[in-house]
Design a protein around this motif. Structure first.
Motif, mmCIF file in Angstrom:
data_model
loop_
_atom_site.group_PDB
_atom_site.id
_atom_site.type_symbol
_atom_site.label_atom_id
_atom_site.label_comp_id
_atom_site.label_asym_id
_atom_site.label_seq_id
_atom_site.Cartn_x
_atom_site.Cartn_y
_atom_site.Cartn_z
ATOM 1 N N LEU A 573 0.864 -1.161 0.000
ATOM 2 C CA LEU A 573 0.000 0.000 0.000
ATOM 3 C C LEU A 573 0.907 1.219 0.000
ATOM 4 O O LEU A 573 1.790 1.355 0.845
ATOM 5 N N LEU A 574 0.711 2.096 -0.971
ATOM 6 C CA LEU A 574 1.548 3.298 -1.046
ATOM 7 C C LEU A 574 0.933 4.379 -0.172
ATOM 8 O O LEU A 574 -0.238 4.719 -0.317
ATOM 9 N N VAL A 575 1.715 4.895 0.768
ATOM 10 C CA VAL A 575 1.219 5.945 1.655
ATOM 11 C C VAL A 575 2.185 7.114 1.628
ATOM 12 O O VAL A 575 3.298 6.989 1.123
ATOM 13 N N LYS A 576 1.721 8.234 2.182
ATOM 14 C CA LYS A 576 2.619 9.386 2.236
ATOM 15 C C LYS A 576 2.619 10.012 3.609
ATOM 16 O O LYS A 576 1.583 10.077 4.281
ATOM 17 N N ASP A 590 -4.723 -4.967 8.045
ATOM 18 C CA ASP A 590 -6.087 -5.414 8.319
ATOM 19 C C ASP A 590 -7.084 -4.447 7.671
ATOM 20 O O ASP A 590 -7.960 -4.857 6.930
ATOM 21 N N SER A 591 -6.923 -3.167 7.978
ATOM 22 C CA SER A 591 -7.845 -2.183 7.385
ATOM 23 C C SER A 591 -7.259 -0.778 7.508
ATOM 24 O O SER A 591 -6.305 -0.552 8.227
ATOM 25 N N CYS A 592 -7.877 0.163 6.764
ATOM 26 C CA CYS A 592 -7.443 1.567 6.798
ATOM 27 C C CYS A 592 -8.620 2.440 7.135
ATOM 28 O O CYS A 592 -9.715 2.219 6.629
ATOM 29 N N HIS A 593 -8.393 3.447 7.966
ATOM 30 C CA HIS A 593 -9.504 4.328 8.317
ATOM 31 C C HIS A 593 -9.033 5.758 8.392
ATOM 32 O O HIS A 593 -7.946 6.030 8.890
ATOM 33 N N LYS A 594 -9.914 6.648 7.951
ATOM 34 C CA LYS A 594 -9.572 8.049 8.082
ATOM 35 C C LYS A 594 -9.815 8.465 9.525
ATOM 36 O O LYS A 594 -10.738 7.994 10.171
ATOM 37 N N ILE A 595 -8.960 9.351 9.961
ATOM 38 C CA ILE A 595 -9.098 9.749 11.360
ATOM 39 C C ILE A 595 -8.694 11.214 11.487
ATOM 40 O O ILE A 595 -7.792 11.679 10.789
ATOM 41 N N GLU A 627 8.720 17.429 10.629
ATOM 42 C CA GLU A 627 8.274 18.591 11.381
ATOM 43 C C GLU A 627 7.274 19.472 10.668
ATOM 44 O O GLU A 627 6.874 20.495 11.194
ATOM 45 N N SER A 628 6.845 19.089 9.489
ATOM 46 C CA SER A 628 5.882 19.949 8.780
ATOM 47 C C SER A 628 4.516 19.857 9.456
ATOM 48 O O SER A 628 4.276 19.029 10.323
ATOM 49 N N THR A 629 3.619 20.730 9.012
ATOM 50 C CA THR A 629 2.292 20.753 9.628
ATOM 51 C C THR A 629 1.514 19.518 9.239
ATOM 52 O O THR A 629 1.355 19.233 8.049
ATOM 53 N N PRO A 630 0.964 18.825 10.216
ATOM 54 C CA PRO A 630 0.173 17.643 9.874
ATOM 55 C C PRO A 630 -1.162 18.054 9.262
ATOM 56 O O PRO A 630 -1.688 19.116 9.574
ATOM 57 N N PRO A 631 -1.708 17.198 8.381
ATOM 58 C CA PRO A 631 -3.018 17.507 7.805
ATOM 59 C C PRO A 631 -4.111 17.313 8.853
ATOM 60 O O PRO A 631 -3.885 16.698 9.888
ATOM 61 N N GLU A 632 -5.281 17.822 8.542
ATOM 62 C CA GLU A 632 -6.360 17.692 9.513
ATOM 63 C C GLU A 632 -6.893 16.282 9.583
ATOM 64 O O GLU A 632 -7.299 15.806 10.643
ATOM 65 N N VAL A 633 -6.902 15.664 8.410
ATOM 66 C CA VAL A 633 -7.363 14.282 8.390
ATOM 67 C C VAL A 633 -6.197 13.379 8.031
ATOM 68 O O VAL A 633 -5.511 13.595 7.034
ATOM 69 N N GLU A 634 -6.005 12.369 8.865
ATOM 70 C CA GLU A 634 -4.909 11.453 8.604
ATOM 71 C C GLU A 634 -5.459 10.042 8.430
ATOM 72 O O GLU A 634 -6.681 9.850 8.467
ATOM 73 N N ASN A 635 -4.565 9.103 8.244
ATOM 74 C CA ASN A 635 -5.005 7.729 8.040
ATOM 75 C C ASN A 635 -4.464 6.785 9.101
ATOM 76 O O ASN A 635 -3.276 6.814 9.435
ATOM 77 N N PHE A 636 -5.388 5.983 9.612
ATOM 78 C CA PHE A 636 -5.060 5.046 10.676
ATOM 79 C C PHE A 636 -5.036 3.659 10.034
ATOM 80 O O PHE A 636 -6.069 3.119 9.651
ATOM 81 N N ILE A 637 -3.835 3.104 9.875
ATOM 82 C CA ILE A 637 -3.736 1.806 9.211
ATOM 83 C C ILE A 637 -3.572 0.719 10.257
ATOM 84 O O ILE A 637 -2.593 0.716 11.010
ATOM 85 N N ILE A 638 -4.571 -0.170 10.296
ATOM 86 C CA ILE A 638 -4.533 -1.209 11.320
ATOM 87 C C ILE A 638 -3.790 -2.442 10.778
ATOM 88 O O ILE A 638 -4.110 -2.950 9.710
ATOM 89 N N LEU A 639 -2.802 -2.874 11.521
ATOM 90 C CA LEU A 639 -2.039 -4.061 11.153
ATOM 91 C C LEU A 639 -2.469 -5.212 12.040
ATOM 92 O O LEU A 639 -2.820 -5.013 13.191
ATOM 93 N N GLU A 640 -2.403 -6.416 11.475
ATOM 94 C CA GLU A 640 -2.692 -7.548 12.328
ATOM 95 C C GLU A 640 -1.419 -8.348 12.546
ATOM 96 O O GLU A 640 -0.710 -8.690 11.609
ATOM 97 N N TYR A 641 -1.107 -8.630 13.772
ATOM 98 C CA TYR A 641 0.099 -9.365 14.107
ATOM 99 C C TYR A 641 -0.271 -10.374 15.168
ATOM 100 O O TYR A 641 -0.615 -10.001 16.280
ATOM 101 N N ASN A 642 -0.229 -11.642 14.773
ATOM 102 C CA ASN A 642 -0.509 -12.653 15.776
ATOM 103 C C ASN A 642 -1.880 -12.481 16.430
ATOM 104 O O ASN A 642 -2.007 -12.540 17.646
ATOM 105 N N ASP A 651 -0.164 10.193 6.691
ATOM 106 C CA ASP A 651 -0.982 11.283 6.160
ATOM 107 C C ASP A 651 -2.002 10.757 5.172
ATOM 108 O O ASP A 651 -3.205 10.783 5.415
ATOM 109 N N LYS A 652 -1.484 10.307 4.046
ATOM 110 C CA LYS A 652 -2.386 9.908 2.965
ATOM 111 C C LYS A 652 -2.165 8.473 2.539
ATOM 112 O O LYS A 652 -1.046 7.943 2.621
ATOM 113 N N VAL A 653 -3.254 7.855 2.075
ATOM 114 C CA VAL A 653 -3.118 6.547 1.458
ATOM 115 C C VAL A 653 -3.337 6.739 -0.034
ATOM 116 O O VAL A 653 -4.368 7.248 -0.459
#
Lengths: 705, 168
Positions: A573-576, A590-595, A627-642, A651-653
């Motif tokens: 998955l390409l993210v930035k 596992d999944s991606c969610h905007k946050i 150190e740049s300004t974070p965006p207002e909406v970011e991405n929460f990528i859930i990983l599954e491990y064991n 920031d972005k997906v």
């Protein structure tokens, strides 16, 4: 084009394969000492090695295999019974042969001593039996026992012109034929190789032989020759042409003429002088001459007239297999090319991004699909069944069980499960270490086991299977298991955890992977100096795999490895983060969610409540010091491990990407959480995140603080 | 007959980092690259500037000035990269360094190369192979293997202590 080096390498390669199957057969034979097929197979392997080795200068191999072959010859004839000692000797010999193969027939002084001891031990089998003593002394060439009736045989020996390519030296046939007559084993002679080996082999021989051995014995000599390369006929001196097949063959060789008198005089010669004759009009030559290769060439023009039904109806028994051998370099090259194709594919997709042409898009989509298929197929070529390692491990268990005086069975399930050959090479060492641990610290001694009411024989299981994009390899033993209290105490002593820390069993087992950790009371030479499990873990991590331990007291221990199917091309998955691209392997996601950013800032101890689950996460912006300004909406990528959930925040997906993994290089060897880089469609580089290690980091930040 | 021992001529590529002139043995140089996109890599040593895509391979770029503790007066972002090929633990690896300006290639008979003088606290002499005094000025010859090795943390730390001590 044939060259000496290639021939030699071919021999070495095939010899190694023979040694591998030798080990399997020996272990089988140990389980069933009456297995005749196994005995025959071992004899055949020794015989083949003996013959070919001499040709390429491996005289020690030739010598050793020659003597071992003699032992198994005695066994075949029923004069010797297989026992554990013989099997152990043969296994020891197989080890020495392996060393000799790898070192161009040279041995270090220590090894040389062992080699001689082994040789003496082997020869000892002959001294015991008075009759066999002859076999060691070529000077004592006694004539054949007159009680055995001798028969006359006619052999037409016509090796195929590519005989040298198959690593066979036809001159050794004469060695064997001489053996029949004199019942001795002359010393292996290194046939002087002139330039003839470089060309096609064109010699053919007619051989008359007188011996008390049966036809089958003579045919055995031609074991590795094709059926159309030799013909053996038993002749009745009184009614020579009574053997129709012989007559037909003879006619075809000699211009449709049969000179009965000549044949009869040949037969007479051989009966009187007891030597092999050959060549056309020459007087019977001595066996030595033959070995030196001074036989005149026989005109072979008529060979094509020998039709299928003349030659014994059996066709070439070698079934045409649907397997070919390919050097791994060629496969690597193929995969490189496929990787380049994948990259160029990304470029195409990127460049066509702005062009709105339906047909173009459709075609590009097809190209992408085909590239993916090609990629999967190419990677599959490098897959090798895990059987190759399980054989080594079986041998290890056998040797260790003798050494430690424990009885252990080694069982493999899923031996056909395939792994990328690079990965197979790299898990060999960790698996060997794990098995050593099982043998040393896991499986109890026979007394202990009986005391506990367990079977005398312990069992170690190697289980391999696929699940999703991964291969699972488990090593299970039914030994005494890990002592949780012991580990906990050791960790407290070493200051790794506090006495008040509450850890689940699993977390306690995980402590074993820390460097310098070992609870074994007797750090034996076999394992357990505390340099083991942490190295094993890091080896597995390097392969982007996971290792886990589970155990129950007195029931046993189970160690699981989870490995990706391939290392070189992965779906990501390409993210930035800011403008820097990163890649996250899809198989861990596992999944991606905007946050919203504010939720991150307000979270407690780096854990976020998501759908009623508390998920620990790592904020990559902070971690990568952006150190740049974070965006207002970011991405929460859930990983599954064991079966547990962790997350990374970016920031972005941007989307999915087939990434060709390129290593970062030696200057990044301390880089912990990035496992390589990949070239994107626009030519820029994206760093690949090692999600397993990232999860480790997340755990550290949230659980152990 | 007079015996003629040929003194070996060595070929060097010279370049500038700031005002300082350096040289490297041409044998190791693969290419001089300009205007190429470099990607940064987080969590690495301070002297690693980033990575580039060079002929399909990932090549790490080192900032030589930072590595040898040279006070780099040129604040402008360097755009020129020299790509080297060297042996590291019997593998061949490709690495690169950022420079300000590449000058030229020239031959020097090896007996003209002098040992590295003591610069005191100016910068770390560990990374230099030798020095040259030419009409073009004073040139320092870089030991590429040291610049691109990873075993330098101790040297730097020692040297930092050394320099800070001297600067007091």
């Amino acid at each position: 084009m044939i060259n000496e080096e290639a021939l030699k390498n071919n021999f070495i390669h095939e010899a190694k394969e023979l040694l591998e199957s030798l080990e399997t057969v020996l272990l089988d034979l140990e389980n069933d000492m009456k297995d005749e097929a196994a005995i025959q197979e071992i004899f055949r392997i020794m015989h083949t090695l003996k013959g070919s080795a001499g040709m390429f200068g491996f005289n020690k191999i030739s010598n050793l295999t020659h003597h071992i072959e003699s032992i198994y010859d005695l066994v075949r004839e029923g004069k010797l019974v297989i026992n554990s000692e013989i099997i152990s000797i043969t296994l020891a010999a197989s080890d020495v042969l392996s060393i000799l193969l790898n070192n161009n027939d040279l041995l270090k002084v220590v090894q040389e001593v062992k080699y001689r001891e082994l040789l003496d031990h082997v020869k000892g089998f002959f001294i015991e039996d008075g009759e066999q003593r002859e076999k060691l002394k070529p000077e004592n060439s006694e004539p054949v026992n007159e009680d055995n009736k001798e028969s006359i045989f006619y052999i037409y020996f016509s090796p195929h012109k590519n005989i040298f390519k198959r690593g066979l030296n036809p001159y050794f046939i004469f060695d064997d034929l001489v053996n029949i007559k004199f019942n001795t084993y002359p010393p292996i002679k290194e046939t002087p190789l002139d330039d003839s080996y470089k060309k096609d082999f064109t010699y053919k021989w007619e051989i008359y032989l007188s011996t008390s051995k049966p036809l089958s014995f003579i045919e055995d000599i031609f074991m590795f020759y094709n059926d159309n390369e030799y013909k053996v006929f038993e002749l009745d001196p009184i009614d020579v042409l009574g053997n129709v097949k012989f007559a037909k063959l003879y006619k075809s060789i000699h211009n449709n003429k049969i000179d009965l008198n000549k044949i009869k005089s040949r037969i007479q010669n051989i009966q009187q002088t007891g030597l092999i004759s050959g060549g056309d009009d020459e007087a019977p030559s001595k066996a030595a001459d033959i070995v030196e290769g001074k036989i005149k060439q026989i005109d072979s023009t008529k060979i094509e007239d020998i039709t299928e039904d003349d030659i014994v109806e059996r066709h070439d028994r070698r079934t045409k297999t649907s397997v070919i051998k390919v050097p791994t370099e060629k496969l690597d090259e193929l995969i490189n090319l496929v990787s380049e194709l994948v990259i160029i594919n990304s470029q195409l997709t990127y460049l066509s991004g702005n062009i709105f042409n339906l047909k173009l898009k459709k075609t590009l989509s097809n190209v992408e699909r085909l590239t993916k298929n090609l990629r999967d197929n190419a990677l599959e070529l490098r897959l090798v069944p895990i059987k190759s390692i399980s054989l080594k491990l079986q041998r290890l268990v056998r040797d260790l069980s003798k050494k430690l005086d424990k009885k252990v069975d080694f069982v493999t399930e899923g031996a056909d499960t395939e792994l990328d050959s690079n990965i197979i090479n790299k898990i060999e060492s960790p698996l060997i270490h794990i098995i050593r641990n099982c043998m040393d610290h896991g499986i109890e001694s026979i007394e202990e086991r009986t005391k506990k009411g367990k079977t005398e024989k312990g069992i170690i299981r190697l289980i391999a299977f696929y699940s999703g994009a991964h291969v699972f390899i488990q090593v299970q033993d039914d030994g005494k298991g890990l002592d949780i209290e012991d580990i906990r105490k050791n960790a407290i002593d070493k200051g790794i955890i506090n006495p008040t820390d509450k850890l689940t069993n699993k977390e306690i087992f995980d402590l074993i992977f820390l460097p310098g950790f070992s609870t074994a009371q007797n750090l034996s030479e076999i394992s357990g100096r505390g340099v083991g499990m942490d190295v094993v873990k890091s080896n597995i991590n390097d392969l982007r795999g996971i290792i886990e331990i589970d155990s129950e007291k007195d029931l046993g221990t189970s160690i699981s490895l989870k490995l990706p199917l391939t290392l070189s091309i992965i779906d990501t998955l390409l993210v930035k983060i800011d403008n820097t691209p990163y890649l996250v392997p899809l198989s861990s996601i596992d999944s991606c969610h905007k946050i919203e950013h504010k939720h991150i800032v307000n979270s407690d101890n780096h854990q976020l409540n998501f759908k009623e689950e508390l998920i620990p996460y790592i904020y990559l912006r902070d971690y990568f010091n952006n150190e740049s300004t974070p965006p207002e909406v970011e991405n929460f990528i859930i990983l599954e491990y064991n079966e547990k959930k962790y997350a990374i925040v970016v920031d972005k997906v941007m989307g999915e990407l087939q990434a060709v993994v390129k290593p970062l290089g030696h200057m990044h060897k301390d880089q912990e959480y990035l496992t390589g880089a990949s070239v994107l469609g626009d030519g820029s580089l994206a760093l690949i995140i090692d999600t397993n290690k990232m999860v480790g980091r997340i755990k550290e930040e949230t659980l152990y603080k | 007959m007079k015996k003629h021992y040929k003194i070996k001529d060595l070929s060097f590529l010279t370049f500038f980092i700031g005002k300082e002139q350096f040289a490297v043995n041409v044998d190791n140089v693969i290419e001089v690259v300009r205007d190429i996109n470099m990607s940064e890599v987080p969590k690495t040593e301070h002297y690693i500037e980033g990575i580039i895509n060079f002929r399909g391979e990932i090549v790490t770029i080192v900032n030589t000035a930072k590595k040898i503790n040279l006070k780099d007066i040129n604040e402008e972002k360097k755009k020129i990269i020299i790509v080297f090929e060297l042996k590291y633990e019997d593998k061949v690896v490709r690495v690169g360094t950022l420079v300000d300006k590449v000058k030229k290639v020239f031959n020097i008979p090896e007996n003209l190369i002098k040992p590295v003088p003591d610069f005191g606290s100016y910068y770390n002499p560990e990374f230099l192979e030798g020095a040259l005094n030419t009409e073009d000025g004073f040139i320092m010859i870089l030991d590429i293997n040291k610049i691109f090795s990873t075993k330098d943390v101790e040297i730097l730390i020692q040297n930092n202590n050394h320099t800070t001590a001297k600067n007091k």
